[in-house]
Design a protein around this motif. Sequence first.
Motif, PDB file in Angstrom:
ATOM      1  N   ASN A  72     -10.623 101.856  37.102  1.00  0.00           N
ATOM      2  CA  ASN A  72     -11.985 102.390  37.109  1.00  0.00           C
ATOM      3  C   ASN A  72     -12.423 102.833  38.492  1.00  0.00           C
ATOM      4  OD1 ASN A  72     -12.243 101.844  34.392  1.00  0.00           O
ATOM      5  ND2 ASN A  72     -12.955  99.771  34.786  1.00  0.00           N
ATOM      6  N   ARG A  73     -11.721 102.394  39.506  1.00  0.00           N
ATOM      7  CA  ARG A  73     -12.102 102.739  40.871  1.00  0.00           C
ATOM      8  C   ARG A  73     -11.470 104.073  41.227  1.00  0.00           C
ATOM      9  NH1 ARG A  73     -11.184  99.077  46.279  1.00  0.00           N
ATOM     10  NH2 ARG A  73     -12.384 100.417  47.650  1.00  0.00           N
ATOM     11  N   VAL A  74     -12.306 105.078  41.399  1.00  0.00           N
ATOM     12  CA  VAL A  74     -11.822 106.420  41.697  1.00  0.00           C
ATOM     13  C   VAL A  74     -12.268 106.770  43.114  1.00  0.00           C
ATOM     14  CG1 VAL A  74     -11.921 108.834  41.040  1.00  0.00           C
ATOM     15  CG2 VAL A  74     -12.033 107.065  39.293  1.00  0.00           C
ATOM     16  N   SER A  75     -11.315 107.171  43.916  1.00  0.00           N
ATOM     17  CA  SER A  75     -11.680 107.557  45.273  1.00  0.00           C
ATOM     18  C   SER A  75     -12.209 108.985  45.245  1.00  0.00           C
ATOM     19  CB  SER A  75     -10.468 107.468  46.207  1.00  0.00           C
ATOM     20  OG  SER A  75      -9.452 108.329  45.751  1.00  0.00           O
ATOM     21  N   GLN A  76     -13.251 109.229  46.006  1.00  0.00           N
ATOM     22  CA  GLN A  76     -13.869 110.552  46.051  1.00  0.00           C
ATOM     23  C   GLN A  76     -12.986 111.484  46.880  1.00  0.00           C
ATOM     24  OE1 GLN A  76     -16.548 111.658  44.534  1.00  0.00           O
ATOM     25  NE2 GLN A  76     -17.057 109.695  43.581  1.00  0.00           N
TER      26      GLN A  76
END
Length: 159
Positions: A72-76
Amino acid sequence: MPRGGKKGHKGRGKQFSNPEEIDRQMRAQEEEETAGAEKENSDSEEESSSDEDSEFKRRNGVEGLIEIENPNRVSQKNKKTSEVDVDAPKELSRREREEIEKQKSKERYMKLHYEGKTEQARADLARLAIIKKQREDAAKKRDELRKAEKEAEEAKAKR
């Protein structure tokens, strides 16, 4: 009266460290700092020589020890203005799609309604026809009554 007043003394007595132990701790700490500085210098030389190692930078604290695999952690990722495609079709959300469909169906219904093809339009037209007929009949009756009144007045005038 005991120390601390009526409640009594809470806490321990003060303990003093040996000056020798303090010196030993200071030396150990200095040795660790110099070893860390030498290690950082060698790391910085390696980083400058290869850009591939820049992804695996030294992390502070526990971050370097634990790998986080959170889906769920998406880097911008920032895009350059040259990479952005302005002409690409925009993806609409579900609410936007539903709103557009609702507007289109309402327009279709209104078009059919004006043409008189919907049941409601037929019922409205039938109701209007009945009302029109009733008004025509009422207008005829009024005209007949006026004529009758005029004739009655003329008949009175002749007498």
